[in-house]
Write an enzyme that holds these catalytic residues in place. Structure first.
Site, PDB file in Angstrom:
ATOM      1  N   SER A   1       0.795  -1.215   0.000  1.00  0.00           N
ATOM      2  CA  SER A   1       0.000   0.000   0.000  1.00  0.00           C
ATOM      3  C   SER A   1       0.834   1.274   0.000  1.00  0.00           C
ATOM      4  O   SER A   1       1.391   1.669  -1.017  1.00  0.00           O
ATOM      5  CB  SER A   1      -0.981  -0.043   1.165  1.00  0.00           C
ATOM      6  OG  SER A   1      -2.098   0.757   0.890  1.00  0.00           O
TER       7      SER A   1
ATOM      8  N   ASP B   1       8.585   5.740 -11.165  1.00  0.00           N
ATOM      9  CA  ASP B   1       8.054   6.536 -12.267  1.00  0.00           C
ATOM     10  C   ASP B   1       8.923   7.754 -12.564  1.00  0.00           C
ATOM     11  O   ASP B   1       9.088   8.144 -13.720  1.00  0.00           O
ATOM     12  CB  ASP B   1       6.620   6.985 -11.967  1.00  0.00           C
ATOM     13  CG  ASP B   1       5.598   5.884 -12.238  1.00  0.00           C
ATOM     14  OD1 ASP B   1       6.023   4.758 -12.538  1.00  0.00           O
ATOM     15  OD2 ASP B   1       4.388   6.156 -12.124  1.00  0.00           O
TER      16      ASP B   1
ATOM     17  N   LYS C   1      -1.444  -3.918  -3.149  1.00  0.00           N
ATOM     18  CA  LYS C   1      -2.645  -3.329  -2.556  1.00  0.00           C
ATOM     19  C   LYS C   1      -2.754  -1.884  -3.027  1.00  0.00           C
ATOM     20  O   LYS C   1      -2.088  -0.999  -2.505  1.00  0.00           O
ATOM     21  CB  LYS C   1      -2.596  -3.377  -1.026  1.00  0.00           C
ATOM     22  CG  LYS C   1      -3.839  -2.780  -0.383  1.00  0.00           C
ATOM     23  CD  LYS C   1      -3.776  -2.865   1.126  1.00  0.00           C
ATOM     24  CE  LYS C   1      -5.049  -2.325   1.756  1.00  0.00           C
ATOM     25  NZ  LYS C   1      -5.238  -0.886   1.514  1.00  0.00           N
TER      26      LYS C   1
END
Length: 396
Positions: free
Chosen positions: A300, A311, A325
């Site tokens: 998470s 990214d 998650k």
């Protein structure tokens, strides 16, 4: 690092908090007409509930607890969603949950467990906490608090006794190995910040930071760790998120704001397509090589962190694929002190990736050497995933 610190799991996820004013469930049913197309709007459902309670009254051998029956109804309603991450909390459970997320509590700053020979064993004193400052040490056994024998008490009972002490200090009767007689130590009772960020300098000016959970106090601890390592001459950085189950969304975003360039950190969308964003102003981008270690128990909020780093290309992700998650829970507090946690949104990395049930794949895949799982103490040199992260930094 100790194995008890290294091996942690269970995804607690990304949590938001909210508040709603709702009354008692059964009282609401009695006094109001349930909304259409809800479970309680069906007369058959209400009749069945009434029949089940009548059956309990007539046939159940022991006394029923009305309060527990009522709590069971609320818990069952949320359980019926079939969602792993949605749940109902009693007032007591919610208080414990809130303490865990906050990362602080009222106490003396120790981790304790039941001692096999009676009393309470201090397994860890938090650095800078009241107990450590008063001279309590790991391995001490406490047999009394303010002269009251606690040898037969549970850890919960002892914790409550200390927390609720009106004098804001307690006298502990301590038994220490190699000390012949027990002795008393006075310890102040105060707000204690639980450590969530741990750091040290490795060889070759490589800083190492481990984040165990993204609590409310973690961003401040991370900032202090980063400043300390830079003062020591850090030139490269490893951030360890293994076995980090997640935590609070604002916490991970506040930490990422300390290292990311300007731009999007993460965005969330609810079932109506409404979008929320968390952004970074880019005022303090990290200016050195970075490696982030993850594994299958990095969940998470940890995946928000790894996804953003990946990214933006500001670091190398090392380890194994994360938990997967990618949903956000919102916590709704009820006026009786109870609460409901519901999955309300999906989150996406800056490049629009949904990692739910997929996870973040590492740039450098390295499985932990299985022989380490049987060791009580895992050194940095033994830790092949950490060594792979160091190599990734050296390659930079």
């Amino acid at each position: 690092m100790a194995k008890k610190d290294f091996l942690k799991g269970a995804a607690v996820g990304v949590i938001l908090t909210a508040a709603v004013a709702l009354g008692g469930f059964t009282a609401w049913v009695r006094e109001n007409t349930p909304a259409k197309n809800t479970v309680l709007s069906d007369k058959g459902t209400r009749d069945k509930l009434e029949y089940l309670e009548t059956l309990i009254d007539a046939k159940y051998m022991d006394e029923k607890d009305e309060e527990k029956l009522e709590e069971g109804l609320y818990a069952g309603l949320i359980y019926g969603l079939g969602d792993t991450y949605s749940r109902y909390y009693t007032a007591e459970e919610y208080e414990q949950e809130s303490t865990g997320n906050a990362g602080s509590y009222v106490g003396i700053g120790v981790l304790i467990m039941q001692n096999s020979d009676g009393g309470i064993l201090v397994t860890e004193c938090y650095e800078g906490g009241p107990a450590e400052l008063a001279g309590i040490e790991d391995g001490d056994v406490i047999s009394a608090v303010d002269g009251i024998d606690i040898t037969e008490m549970t850890t919960e009972e002892v914790s409550d006794m200390i927390k609720n002490d009106e004098d804001k200090s307690v006298v502990l009767t301590v038994h220490r190995e190699d000390v012949e007689e027990p002795f008393d130590v006075t310890v102040s009772v105060s707000d204690v910040e639980l450590p969530a960020v741990f750091h040290e300098m490795l060889e070759n000016h490589i800083g190492y930071v481990r984040i165990s959970e993204f609590t409310m106090v973690a961003p401040g601890q991370f900032e202090e760790a980063l400043a300390d390592l830079k003062a020591q001459g850090m030139e490269k950085l490893v951030i360890d998120l293994r076995y980090n189950p997640g935590g609070i969304l604002t916490s991970v975003c506040d930490i990422l704001r300390q290292i990311l360039p300007e731009g999007l950190i993460v965005y969330m969308e609810d079932k109506y397509g409404n979008r929320r964003e968390e952004n970074c102003d880019g005022e303090t981008p990290l200016d050195m090589p970075l490696a982030v270690i993850v594994n299958g128990e990095s969940a998470s909020a940890s995946e928000v962190f790894a996804g953003a780093v990946q990214d933006y290309g500001i670091g190398t992700i090392v380890g194994t694929t994360t938990y997967g998650k990618g949903v956000v829970q919102s916590l709704y507090t009820l006026k009786d002190g109870s609460a409901v946690k519901l999955t309300t949104e999906k989150y996406y990395t800056p490049n629009g990736r949904s990692i739910h049930e997929v996870g973040i794949e590492p740039d450098v895949e390295v499985k932990l050497d299985t022989s380490l799982l049987n060791k009580e103490e895992i050194t940095h040199k033994d830790d092949n995933q950490l060594q792979a992260a160091v190599k990734a930094l050296e390659d930079k």
